[in-house]
Design an enzyme around this catalytic site. Structure first.
Site, PDB file in Angstrom:
ATOM      1  N   ASP A 118      55.256  45.108  42.971  1.00  0.00           N
ATOM      2  CA  ASP A 118      53.972  44.414  43.092  1.00  0.00           C
ATOM      3  C   ASP A 118      52.949  45.151  42.230  1.00  0.00           C
ATOM      4  O   ASP A 118      52.005  45.767  42.733  1.00  0.00           O
ATOM      5  CB  ASP A 118      53.541  44.376  44.557  1.00  0.00           C
ATOM      6  CG  ASP A 118      54.525  43.599  45.413  1.00  0.00           C
ATOM      7  OD1 ASP A 118      54.693  42.397  45.178  1.00  0.00           O
ATOM      8  OD2 ASP A 118      55.143  44.206  46.309  1.00  0.00           O
TER       9      ASP A 118
ATOM     10  N   GLN B 189      49.151  44.338  42.585  1.00  0.00           N
ATOM     11  CA  GLN B 189      48.677  44.848  43.870  1.00  0.00           C
ATOM     12  C   GLN B 189      48.491  46.358  43.818  1.00  0.00           C
ATOM     13  O   GLN B 189      47.475  46.896  44.280  1.00  0.00           O
ATOM     14  CB  GLN B 189      49.664  44.479  44.972  1.00  0.00           C
ATOM     15  CG  GLN B 189      49.372  45.118  46.317  1.00  0.00           C
ATOM     16  CD  GLN B 189      50.366  44.698  47.383  1.00  0.00           C
ATOM     17  OE1 GLN B 189      50.289  43.610  47.913  1.00  0.00           O
ATOM     18  NE2 GLN B 189      51.328  45.572  47.687  1.00  0.00           N
TER      19      GLN B 189
ATOM     20  N   HIS C 220      61.743  48.942  50.987  1.00  0.00           N
ATOM     21  CA  HIS C 220      60.885  49.662  51.914  1.00  0.00           C
ATOM     22  C   HIS C 220      61.479  51.038  52.244  1.00  0.00           C
ATOM     23  O   HIS C 220      60.746  52.026  52.387  1.00  0.00           O
ATOM     24  CB  HIS C 220      60.717  48.865  53.213  1.00  0.00           C
ATOM     25  CG  HIS C 220      60.035  47.546  53.030  1.00  0.00           C
ATOM     26  ND1 HIS C 220      60.704  46.345  53.128  1.00  0.00           N
ATOM     27  CD2 HIS C 220      58.743  47.235  52.738  1.00  0.00           C
ATOM     28  CE1 HIS C 220      59.849  45.360  52.930  1.00  0.00           C
ATOM     29  NE2 HIS C 220      58.667  45.863  52.679  1.00  0.00           N
TER      30      HIS C 220
END
Length: 294
Positions: free
Chosen positions: A152, A155, A38
């Site tokens: 991901d 996604q 992140h």
């Protein structure tokens, strides 16, 4: 000393602070339990935007009946510390009643065929839940750019398609997968792994590297090399191992030459993990997950 970001928990608080100071706004959407992956998203947003907004929302719509929402780690204080150290300007941390004020939404964004394969086949309805919350958060935050991780990959692809197909007018920026020192892809789910589980989980990384190393020999060689590594570890319960086109997610044929996505999902202990590598089939030098030699 870096000042802590403003924390908004309601729509009114977000609206009051979102447009402060103007400039290009970048958003990083998370479910909390923030880690170095992140942080990489935040740093990329920080590099290319004037202000950075991080959303922390544990979205119930993307958890299936057999997935334990209550088990997902909640570490808001630590998350705020990371946001502070990375220079985040605003954190939007709403509860479900703020994001879904009328309860379970009667209208959702459907992922279509791209959401029915791979992760979608294993987790029915998952991507509809993802797209619905991403669409809502894009409307609420109104950023110029949104940042998502390559880890991901499915996604990322589906969000890009939604933004393009439904004319959201936001830049979707992909950020390379961040890996731990041993090569394991950063994930909040890694917190569930025991010491033995972690050793076993590295099989996924070795599988992707083996496939990447065989890229110059063609699609069959990539699949065979990656599969051989996985089947040699009985403690890895493989959900899928595929070599697909990165835009259509369709299996590439044996004669194919060009960009491809080698993706794997497997259960290690009680934890389900995913990973992937972008590579070029038929090219002498193939890309693979970064990290120390296996």
């Amino acid at each position: 000393m870096t000042s802590a970001p403003v924390v908004a928990r309601t729509r009114a608080e977000l609206a009051a602070t979102r447009g402060a100071d103007g400039g290009r706004l970048g958003v990083v959407m998370t479910m909390g339990a923030l880690h170095a992956g992140h942080a990489a998203l935040i740093r990329e947003a920080r590099r290319s935007c004037d202000r950075v907004l991080v959303t922390i929302f544990l979205n119930p719509l993307q958890f299936g009946p057999s997935e334990d929402l209550a088990r997902y780690p909640r570490t808001f204080d630590a998350d705020l510390e990371l946001c502070t150290s990375e220079g985040v300007d605003l954190v939007f941390a709403p509860g479900p009643d703020v994001v879904y004020p009328d309860g379970d939404p009667g209208v959702r964004v459907a992922a279509g065929r791209l959401g029915e394969v791979l992760e979608g086949r294993s987790r029915p309805g998952h991507f509809d839940g993802v797209l619905t919350v991403v669409a809502k958060l894009l409307h609420l935050t109104r950023p110029a750019a949104a940042y998502f991780g390559q880890k991901d990959a499915q996604q990322l692809l589906i969000i890009r398609r939604m933004v393009r197909d439904l004319d959201f007018g936001v830049d979707v920026v992909a950020v390379p997968t961040v890996r731990e020192a041993d090569g394991l892809a950063m994930s909040s789910r890694n917190l569930y792994l025991t010491a033995l589980d972690r050793e076993v989980a590295l099989t996924l990384v070795r599988s992707l590297r083996a496939g990447g190393a065989a890229a110059s020999e063609g699609a069959s060689a990539v699949r065979r090399a990656a599969r051989d590594v996985l089947v040699a570890e009985p403690l890895v319960l493989v959900d899928y191992l595929v070599l697909v086109h990165p835009e259509s997610l369709e299996d590439v044929p044996e004669w194919y030459r060009g960009p491809a996505l080698l993706a794997v999902a497997a259960r290690v202990g009680t934890t389900r993990l995913i990973d992937n590598a972008l590579l070029t089939v038929g090219q002498a030098v193939a890309a693979g997950p970064a990290g120390p030699p296996a």
